[in-house]
Structures are given as structure tokens and as C-alpha cells.
Design a protein around this motif. Structure first.
Motif, mmCIF file in Angstrom:
data_model
loop_
_atom_site.group_PDB
_atom_site.id
_atom_site.type_symbol
_atom_site.label_atom_id
_atom_site.label_comp_id
_atom_site.label_asym_id
_atom_site.label_seq_id
_atom_site.Cartn_x
_atom_site.Cartn_y
_atom_site.Cartn_z
ATOM 1 N N ALA A 60 41.567 75.018 61.130
ATOM 2 C CA ALA A 60 42.246 75.507 62.330
ATOM 3 C C ALA A 60 41.744 76.904 62.700
ATOM 4 C CB ALA A 60 43.759 75.524 62.110
ATOM 5 N N GLU A 61 41.582 77.750 61.680
ATOM 6 C CA GLU A 61 41.116 79.103 61.962
ATOM 7 C C GLU A 61 39.695 79.089 62.505
ATOM 8 O OE1 GLU A 61 41.411 83.477 59.953
ATOM 9 O OE2 GLU A 61 40.846 81.826 58.618
ATOM 10 N N LEU A 62 38.837 78.236 61.958
ATOM 11 C CA LEU A 62 37.467 78.148 62.461
ATOM 12 C C LEU A 62 37.474 77.748 63.933
ATOM 13 C CD1 LEU A 62 34.337 76.762 60.805
ATOM 14 C CD2 LEU A 62 35.016 75.800 62.998
ATOM 15 N N TYR A 63 38.263 76.702 64.277
ATOM 16 C CA TYR A 63 38.309 76.274 65.677
ATOM 17 C C TYR A 63 38.910 77.359 66.564
ATOM 18 C CZ TYR A 63 37.034 71.552 64.216
ATOM 19 O OH TYR A 63 36.370 70.464 63.723
ATOM 20 N N PHE A 64 39.883 78.066 66.009
ATOM 21 C CA PHE A 64 40.500 79.157 66.756
ATOM 22 C C PHE A 64 39.458 80.212 67.123
ATOM 23 C CE2 PHE A 64 42.004 83.537 66.135
ATOM 24 C CZ PHE A 64 42.724 83.687 67.302
ATOM 25 N N GLN A 75 33.902 81.223 78.913
ATOM 26 C CA GLN A 75 33.757 79.758 78.899
ATOM 27 C C GLN A 75 35.142 79.163 78.608
ATOM 28 O OE1 GLN A 75 30.546 80.226 75.929
ATOM 29 N NE2 GLN A 75 29.338 78.852 77.237
ATOM 30 N N THR A 76 36.003 79.234 79.617
ATOM 31 C CA THR A 76 37.426 78.919 79.420
ATOM 32 C C THR A 76 37.659 77.475 78.989
ATOM 33 O OG1 THR A 76 37.938 80.559 81.115
ATOM 34 C CG2 THR A 76 39.694 79.048 80.496
ATOM 35 N N ASP A 77 36.945 76.547 79.608
ATOM 36 C CA ASP A 77 37.146 75.137 79.255
ATOM 37 C C ASP A 77 36.826 74.889 77.785
ATOM 38 O OD1 ASP A 77 37.943 74.601 81.813
ATOM 39 O OD2 ASP A 77 35.998 73.811 82.473
ATOM 40 N N TYR A 82 38.628 74.170 71.960
ATOM 41 C CA TYR A 82 38.693 74.549 70.544
ATOM 42 C C TYR A 82 40.085 74.997 70.131
ATOM 43 C CZ TYR A 82 33.726 73.888 69.895
ATOM 44 O OH TYR A 82 32.479 73.331 69.790
ATOM 45 N N TYR A 83 40.859 75.600 71.048
ATOM 46 C CA TYR A 83 42.246 75.931 70.709
ATOM 47 C C TYR A 83 43.027 74.654 70.396
ATOM 48 C CZ TYR A 83 41.420 80.601 72.716
ATOM 49 O OH TYR A 83 40.940 81.859 72.988
ATOM 50 N N ALA A 96 46.749 79.689 67.324
ATOM 51 C CA ALA A 96 46.244 78.818 68.377
ATOM 52 C C ALA A 96 47.230 78.770 69.546
ATOM 53 C CB ALA A 96 45.997 77.415 67.826
ATOM 54 N N TYR A 97 48.529 78.741 69.249
ATOM 55 C CA TYR A 97 49.529 78.748 70.317
ATOM 56 C C TYR A 97 49.497 80.081 71.083
ATOM 57 C CZ TYR A 97 51.343 74.636 67.899
ATOM 58 O OH TYR A 97 51.474 73.402 67.324
ATOM 59 N N ILE A 98 49.288 81.175 70.332
ATOM 60 C CA ILE A 98 49.210 82.478 71.008
ATOM 61 C C ILE A 98 47.988 82.511 71.929
ATOM 62 C CG2 ILE A 98 48.995 84.973 70.683
ATOM 63 C CD1 ILE A 98 50.387 84.624 67.979
ATOM 64 N N ALA A 99 46.896 81.906 71.476
ATOM 65 C CA ALA A 99 45.691 81.864 72.302
ATOM 66 C C ALA A 99 45.937 81.088 73.586
ATOM 67 C CB ALA A 99 44.550 81.232 71.514
#
Length: 547
Positions: A60-64, A75-77, A82-83, A96-99
Motif C-alpha cells: 500500500a505504501e509503495l502504491y501510495f 499526472q492526476t489520473d 495508484y491511490y 491513501a485516503y488522505i491523498a
């Protein structure tokens, strides 16, 4: 409240997610790249490790961080993608939720942001960092009251948590309260001497206003972590801006070869290599940059500069001409014209060299080397009158010009007197103008004598000037100078390199003594010539006439 993506993500890049807690093992380096704002490098690092971390929080942290790195490059999309993968990997991964809440704020959707932040804090209510991360999201969009609410919750968990002070510092900094902001960053360090982000933020505050203080803070940071790449990125930039090129190169060397390093750092590094005379390495770096930015005018400029220094004159000329072809006139600097002129002169195009060097003068008439370069180019063209003119302008601006330049000005003045004037017609032997040039040459050579009395050249050329003034040798004006020159040449001529000049001096003195009735001294000088050149016809003829 609307805020640009670039501003939001650059603000957040070192604000809240960069102070996450324990990182998945093996990802620390990628996170450091992210903190150093080496976003492409961070992306590449996380891509490489995507399949090496375990499922759950580590994944999860890596994807975050992949999401954060894409968000930072607008690159918002991809960031959202990844979030969402982070949430799928670990539904309890709060950041991830904060992101996602951050993106909602960027879209001015405060209600969705609040729900996402509430979801983030629900599973980890005893973690002050969760609350400070929420606070940072609000600070980025200048919602200070909502940020303070989040910070208040963080204080209830741990009032000494360093991230609280970092967030407060960011809010104050954003409001232009620099002193108060720095005090908060120092408080963060006081409560956690290992809070590397606090050091880095404070150093960045002082970066442009008190660079030495910024470097001192970064030195403290390196004592905490000697391998901390974000610190070296800052040290490199600060020393580059201050002109401390060796120190800057040493800092850049710590991270410049990381794949994905931003072009701004690569460009600085190429420039540093040029400034520190590592021309071949600079050219190698420039080639890499031009692959990505083929019309980067600064790199095309440096490419020509480097090849001039490496004596690749033909290639350098091609490059500087290409540079001028692609560069807007308002981006051309004085050194461009100087380098163009030098390369033209080296390619035997002295007339065009003069033209471009004069353009350099119109941009900056304080650069002494331009006058000298124009004088040299005119000398190559054989226009000694103009050569002398530019040497005189040069000396008027530099009373301590090198002795070699004064000597060359003397030769140019002598040549102007004996060869041609500004109208390219020979100067009459009895003209006032010719005498002025000879006296000017003599003055230059007298300075050579004064500054270098133990060498023969100043005396020798003064003798030539006086001989040209006293054409029939009736006054013997050149004799004392030839005498001095002979004394010094005879004392230092073991390799016979000065034989030619000695023969000239002996010839003058032989004739001088003949005119003044001292036949023994005259014969002695002619015989000395034959000792060095047994076939010298003039000496043989003179001795035959003196029998």
C-alpha cells in the motif's frame, strides 16, 4: 478556493506524506528521492520495486508513493489509479485516503475531503502523524482554521510530536511569517533531532536569503544522515548559485547518476563541469540532456564553449553558429559573441571575428579581454593601426595589464610605423605619424625593460625603435640598447637560440663603430657575426672593406 495542481503538489511533496512512519523495507531510497523532489527518479525506483514488496501495508505504501510521485508531476489520473491500488492493497492504510482527500480539495470538494479524512483517522486515532497529514492538506489550500482543528487533535495524542511544529511552520511560512516559521522548524528538531524534513524545510527557507546559514543547517542534517540525498541536492544548488563550483560538484556527484534525476540538476551539473574545466565530462552530460531537450540553448552554448576549450575549433564553430541560429536575440550574452569571435579567429576568419567581438563590446564594454581579442584579430589581419588602437583602449582600462600584452602592443606599434597606416597606404619614412608610432612602441618596450630588466627583449626592441628613428645611424640612438641586449644575450645563449638577434645587434654596432672611426671595435663585431654564421655575406664584405 482554487489552487493550481503544481502549487498544491509541490507544497505537499515535502509537507505531510513525506513524514510517514515506518517505511516498507527497501523503499527508503525511493522515498528520499521523492523528498528531494526527484519525482521521476522516485517513480522509476518504485516501479522497479513494485513486485518485490509483500502484500498489505508495505504494498500500500509503495502504491501510495507512486501516486504521490505522479501527482507531483501533474499526472492526476495516474495518481488516482495508484491511490486506489493502495487502498485495495490495504483498506486500513490511512494515507491513501488522505491523498484522495487532497485531490478532492484540489477540486474544491471540501465535503468529500472531510469524509476521506474522517475515514483516514478512524482506523488510527492514536497516531498524531495522521492528523498532521490532514492539517498539511488544509494548509496547502490555505484553510488554516481547518488545519488548526486537525493539529489540535494531534496535540491531544502527543503534543511533542515534531510533525506538529513542521505543519505550523509551513502554515506560517505560507503567510510570509518567515521568522516564526523557522522557530517552529527548530522546535521540531528540538523534540526530534532526527526529523530530517524539519532540517530540510528550514534550510530551504534560508536558501536564497542567507545561503551560508542554509548550508550550516544542511551540515547538521548530514550529521544525522550522511547519505541523505535531499540534503545533497540542496547543497549542490546553493553552492552552484554562489559560484562555489567544486563544492557543488561534490554534492551533485552524490545523486546525479540516479536514473530520472530532473533535467534542472543535470543542466546545472553540465555547467559545473564546464566551470571546473572538466570539458570532456561536460560534453558527455550535455549529450544526455540534448536527447531530452534538443533545443536547449544553454546546452548548445556550453557545447560550443567546451569544444573551444578542447581546441576542437572547427566543431566549436559549427556549434556556436547553430546556437545563434536557434537562440532569440534577447537570450544572447556577451560571452557568446566572444566565443564566436575566438572560434572564427581560430578558423582563420579574423575579419568576421572582429565583427562579432565588437558586438560583444556593445553588450559589455567593461570586459577587458574583448579589447585584447580584437587587437589580436586585427594583428592577424595585418591592420596594425587598429591593433594599436584596441591595445590602447585595453590599457586605459587596466593599468596592470600583463607584460606580454604590453610587449605585443609594442610590436604592433612598431609594425604600424614600418608597414601601413589606417588607409592601408605605406607611411612615409619622414612622416610625423610614423615617428608617433615609433615613440609609442619605444614607450611600450621601456615598460618591458622596467618590469623585466633581466631579459633582453625590452632592450632589443627599444634598439630597433631607435634605429628606425635614426635611419642613417648618425646619432647612434640605438647603441646603448643594443649594448644592453648583447650583454644579456651573450650571458644566456648556451643553446644558440639568440644567435639571430645577436647577429642583428652586432651588425648595427659594427656599422656604428665604422661611422665613428673605431675600426677595431667595428672589426670585432663583424668577426663575432662570422663566428655564428661563417657564410654571412654582409660581415665578409664589411671586413674586406676594413682591410
Amino acid at each position: 478556493m482554487k489552487i493550481s495542481k503544481k502549487k498544491l503538489f509541490s507544497t505537499l511533496a515535502l509537507s505531510y506524506f513525506c513524514v510517514c512512519g515506518v517505511s516498507a523495507q527497501g523503499m527508503e531510497k525511493g522515498i528520499e528521492y521523492f523528498r528531494a523532489e526527484l519525482f521521476d527518479a522516485a517513480k522509476m525506483y518504485f516501479y522497479q520495486h513494485e513486485h518485490t514488496v509483500g502484500v498489505g501495508e508495505g504494498q500500500a505504501e509503495l502504491y501510495f508513493y507512486l501516486g504521490e510521485s505522479h501527482a507531483a508531476t501533474e499526472q492526476t489520473d495516474s495518481a488516482i489509479f495508484y491511490y486506489q491500488k493502495a487502498v485495495a492493497a490495504d483498506p486500513e492504510y490511512s494515507y491513501a485516503y488522505i491523498a484522495e482527500g487532497k485531490l478532492a480539495l484540489q477540486k474544491q470538494d471540501s465535503q468529500s475531503a472531510q469524509k476521506l479524512f474522517a475515514r483516514a483517522t478512524r482506523s488510527d486515532k492514536k497516531n498524531p502523524q495522521i492528523y498532521t497529514s490532514v492539517a498539511q492538506a488544509y494548509i496547502a489550500v490555505k484553510e488554516y482554521a481547518l488545519a488548526e482543528e486537525a493539529l489540535s487533535k494531534a496535540r491531544k495524542v502527543d503534543r511533542k510530536f515534531s510533525g506538529i511544529f513542521v505543519a505550523e511552520g509551513d502554515a506560517l511560512m505560507q503567510q510570509g511569517k518567515v521568522g516564526e516559521a523557522c522557530s517552529r522548524y527548530e522546535n521540531a528538531i528540538l523534540y526530534d533531532k532526527n526529523d530530517k524534513v524539519a532540517y530540510l524545510k528550514e534550510a530551504r527557507v534560508y536558501k536564497n536569503i542567507e545561503p551560508q546559514l542554509s548550508l550550516d543547517i544542511l551540515d547538521r542534517l548530514i550529521q544525522v544522515d550522511p547519505d541523505y540525498i535531499p540534503a545533497y541536492a540542496e547543497i549542490g544548488e546553493i553552492n552552484y548559485a554562489r559560484g562555489y563550483y567544486v563544492d557543488a560538484i561534490n554534492a551533485y556527484a552524490k545523486f546525479i547518476e540516479i536514473p530520472g534525476v530532473p533535467l534542472k540538476h543535470q543542466i546545472n551539473y553540465a555547467s559545473l563541469l564546464y566551470f571546473t574545466k572538466e570539458y570532456d565530462k561536460s560534453l558527455e552530460q550535455i549529450k544526455i540532456i540534448l536527447v531530452h531537450e534538443p533545443d536547449n540553448v544553454v546546452m548548445h552554448r556550453l557545447q560550443a564553449y567546451n569544444n573551444y576549450e578542447l581546441k576542437n575549433y572547427e566543431l566549436g564553430l559549427q556549434e556556436i553558429e547553430h546556437f545563434f541560429a536557434i537562440t532569440p536575440e534577447d537570450q544572447v550574452i556577451t560571452l557568446d559573441f566572444i566565443t564566436y569571435g575566438r572560434l572564427l579567429e581560430k578558423n582563420k576568419k579574423a575579419d568576421l571575428a572582429v565583427m562579432n567581438l565588437k558586438k560583444a563590446l556593445t553588450l559589455d564594454d567593461s570586459k577587458l579581454e574583448i579589447y585584447k581579442e580584437i587587437a589580436i584579430a586585427y594583428s592577424t589581419l595585418g591592420n596594425y593601426v587598429e591593433t594599436v588602437s584596441f591595445y590602447k583602449q585595453y590599457f586605459a582600462k587596466d593599468e596592470n595589464a600583463p607584460l606580454g600584452d604590453i610587449f605585443n602592443a609594442g610590436i604592433a606599434s612598431y609594425n604600424a610605423a614600418n608597414q601601413q597606416g589606417s588607409n592601408e597606404e605605406p607611411i612615409a619614412l619622414d612622416s610625423t605619424l610614423r615617428l608617433e608610432y615609433l615613440n609609442l612602441a619605444d614607450d611600450f618596450f621601456s615598460q618591458v625593460v622596467e618590469r623585466s630588466p633581466d631579459t633582453y627583449l625590452g632592450y632589443f626592441w627599444r634598439a630597433r625603435c631607435q634605429s628606425a628613428i635614426d635611419l642613417d645611424t648618425s646619432l647612434g640612438l640605438a647603441k646603448p640598447y643594443y649594448d644592453e641586449a648583447v650583454e644579456k644575450m651573450e650571458a644566456n645563449n648556451a643553446d644558440n637560440r639568440r644567435d639571430k638577434d645577436l647577429i642583428e645587434a652586432y651588425s648595427y654596432l659594427g656599422y656604428y663603430f665604422y661611422l665613428n672611426g673605431d675600426m677595431d671595435s667595428s672589426k670585432d663585431r663583424w668577426r663575432k657575426i662570422l663566428e655564428k654564421d661563417p657564410d654571412n655575406a654582409v660581415a665578409k664584405q664589411a671586413l674586406d672593406g676594413l682591410k
